[in-house]
Design an enzyme around this catalytic site. Structure first.
Site, PDB file in Angstrom:
ATOM      1  N   HIS A  68       0.642  -1.090  -0.153  1.00 34.79           N
ATOM      2  CA  HIS A  68      -0.254  -0.464   0.132  1.00 34.79           C
ATOM      3  C   HIS A  68       0.689   1.852   0.111  1.00 34.79           C
ATOM      4  CE1 HIS A  68       0.133   0.779   4.320  1.00 34.79           C
ATOM      5  NE2 HIS A  68      -0.032  -0.159   4.578  1.00 34.79           N
ATOM      6  N   ASP A 182       6.061   1.153   6.707  1.00 32.17           N
ATOM      7  CA  ASP A 182       4.498   0.561   6.247  1.00 32.17           C
ATOM      8  C   ASP A 182       3.755   1.731   5.564  1.00 32.17           C
ATOM      9  OD1 ASP A 182       1.869  -0.085   6.393  1.00 32.17           O
ATOM     10  OD2 ASP A 182       2.362   0.248   8.661  1.00 32.17           O
ATOM     11  N   GLU A 214      -5.453   2.391   3.109  1.00 26.89           N
ATOM     12  CA  GLU A 214      -4.612   0.963   4.132  1.00 26.89           C
ATOM     13  C   GLU A 214      -5.114   1.304   5.239  1.00 26.89           C
ATOM     14  OE1 GLU A 214      -3.148  -2.785   6.196  1.00 26.89           O
ATOM     15  OE2 GLU A 214      -2.603  -0.256   5.876  1.00 26.89           O
ATOM     16  N   GLU A 215      -4.810   2.247   5.477  1.00 32.31           N
ATOM     17  CA  GLU A 215      -4.272   2.756   6.981  1.00 32.31           C
ATOM     18  C   GLU A 215      -6.194   3.492   7.337  1.00 32.31           C
ATOM     19  OE1 GLU A 215      -1.940   1.525   9.219  1.00 32.31           O
ATOM     20  OE2 GLU A 215       0.208   1.510   7.686  1.00 32.31           O
ATOM     21  N   ASP A 237       3.699  -6.584   2.896  1.00 29.93           N
ATOM     22  CA  ASP A 237       3.418  -4.829   4.085  1.00 29.93           C
ATOM     23  C   ASP A 237       4.212  -5.347   5.571  1.00 29.93           C
ATOM     24  OD1 ASP A 237       2.021  -3.150   6.143  1.00 29.93           O
ATOM     25  OD2 ASP A 237       0.214  -3.421   5.208  1.00 29.93           O
ATOM     26  N   HIS A 325       4.593   2.786  12.699  1.00 29.81           N
ATOM     27  CA  HIS A 325       3.771   3.830  13.140  1.00 29.81           C
ATOM     28  C   HIS A 325       4.177   4.673  14.137  1.00 29.81           C
ATOM     29  CE1 HIS A 325      -0.808   1.664  11.588  1.00 29.81           C
ATOM     30  NE2 HIS A 325       0.531   1.686  10.858  1.00 29.81           N
TER      31      HIS A 325
END
Length: 361
Positions: A68, A182, A214-215, A237, A325
């Site tokens: 993504h 990510d 995606e998130e 991922d 993140h």
């Protein structure tokens, strides 16, 4: 300073790109530039996911390899009279990793630098100092003295706000530190898979995909899979690395450098057993290191891809990553390269008969 080779340059360009959910254009353009030389055609769906097609056998099965494009970030919601910017998180954030971090506000006039702030602890009562600052009490300081000046900078509600971090090769040159692993690492895997298949015969049609949003709910995976209608799919991922102090094998088993992670189960999908067996058999046959993981929470694009149309045998393959993140995450280059090698070797086996065998295994 380490001189960047061709692969590291791609990884730097992908991770430096600023692309939060709903505003993935910059990362999509970078991925398009890198994947186009190895694809027969490059298109997008109507939500913005990039789809690069590489044909081996036009009548063969359709294989989807999806990373993504988006990264967790923020969105401007309002500007106060003193020029401080308030924001909404876009994607999952832990408040303790946010304060005093540099960000970039992406405006039509250009990028504006800011820093996330809050009340200083020196003026808080003792009990309040012991508690994490809530995200609702944070703001972004862009150095404006008024709302009017902030607007002159070009800042307005709806603008993307992106973590700032310079791509860095660590002293151990196998370890790479960057924002947005990510999931730009998944996009890089998709590019490299097509690159390695460029001059190879393969009995199928391969789609390297950069999905959007995606998130915030695996949205681009749904639309791109609907457009492709794949027979087999891999979501690539980041995964959790459990090799830092205080983390036990019960918490997280993944270790950087031990190979790509084959995800058995997460909150969005149970991995397809037939496809999982083929991947493991291939890894053993080709002596490619791998590790298993299972996550009770979270998920990947597999979550929506596998329930497209009549169902798609799908598997998540992830790269053990520290500090996802946040502004600065870390991966091991060997895991990236072994993930590419494994997926390429599996794709070479996926002719029509093998796909039928996998699907109903």
């Amino acid at each position: 300073m380490v001189k960047l080779d061709e692969t590291l340059t791609m990884l730097k360009d992908l991770t430096d790109a600023k692309s939060i959910p709903g505003d993935e254009r910059e990362a999509r353009e970078v991925m398009k530039n890198y994947v186009s030389p190895f694809a027969d055609e490059v298109t997008t769906d109507n939500l913005g996911s990039l789809i690069a097609k590489k044909s081996g056998d036009e009548n063969g099965p359709k294989i989807m390899v999806a990373g993504h494009l988006d990264e967790v970030g923020f969105m401007v919601t309002r500007i106060d009279d003193k020029g401080f910017v308030y924001f909404q998180t876009v994607g999952g954030w832990w408040s303790q990793v946010m304060l005093a971090q540099r960000v970039t506000v992406v405006t039509k006039k250009g990028d504006v630098t800011g820093v996330i702030g809050s009340k200083p602890p020196h003026i808080l009562p003792p009990e309040a100092r012991k508690k994490p600052v809530e995200i609702k009490d944070m703001f972004i300081d862009i150095g404006a003295s008024s709302k009017e000046e902030a607007e002159e900078f070009g800042v307005k509600p709806g603008d993307s706000v992106v973590p700032y971090f310079d791509f860095t090769v660590m002293q151990n040159e196998k370890l790479l530190l960057a924002k947005a692993w990510d999931n730009r690492i998944g996009c890089a895997i998709a590019v490299e898979v097509l690159k390695q298949l460029k001059d190879e015969k393969h009995p199928n049609v391969v789609y390297g995909v950069g999905t959007v949003q995606e998130e915030v709910g695996l949205r681009g995976a749904r639309t791109s899979a609907h457009k492709i209608q794949p027979d087999i799919a891999f979501a690539v991922d980041t995964g959790i690395a459990g090799d830092t102090p205080g983390v036990t094998d019960k918490d997280a088993r993944g270790k950087m450098g031990d190979g790509p992670q084959i995800i058995l189960y997460d909150a969005s999908a149970v991995s397809h057993k037939g496809l999982r067996d083929l991947v493991v058999e291939t890894a053993d046959e080709k002596e490619i290191p791998y590790q298993y993981d299972a996550l009770p929470g979270g998920g990947t694009d597999t979550g929506t891809i596998h329930i497209t149309a009549n169902g798609v045998p799908a598997l998540s393959i992830t790269i053990a990553t520290r500090y996802i993140h946040t502004h600065a995450a870390m991966i091991h280059r060997d895991d990236f390269e072994n993930a590419v090698k494994l997926i390429v070797e599996v794709i070479k086996k996926l002719d029509t008969d093998k796909v039928k065998d996998v699907t109903f295994n």
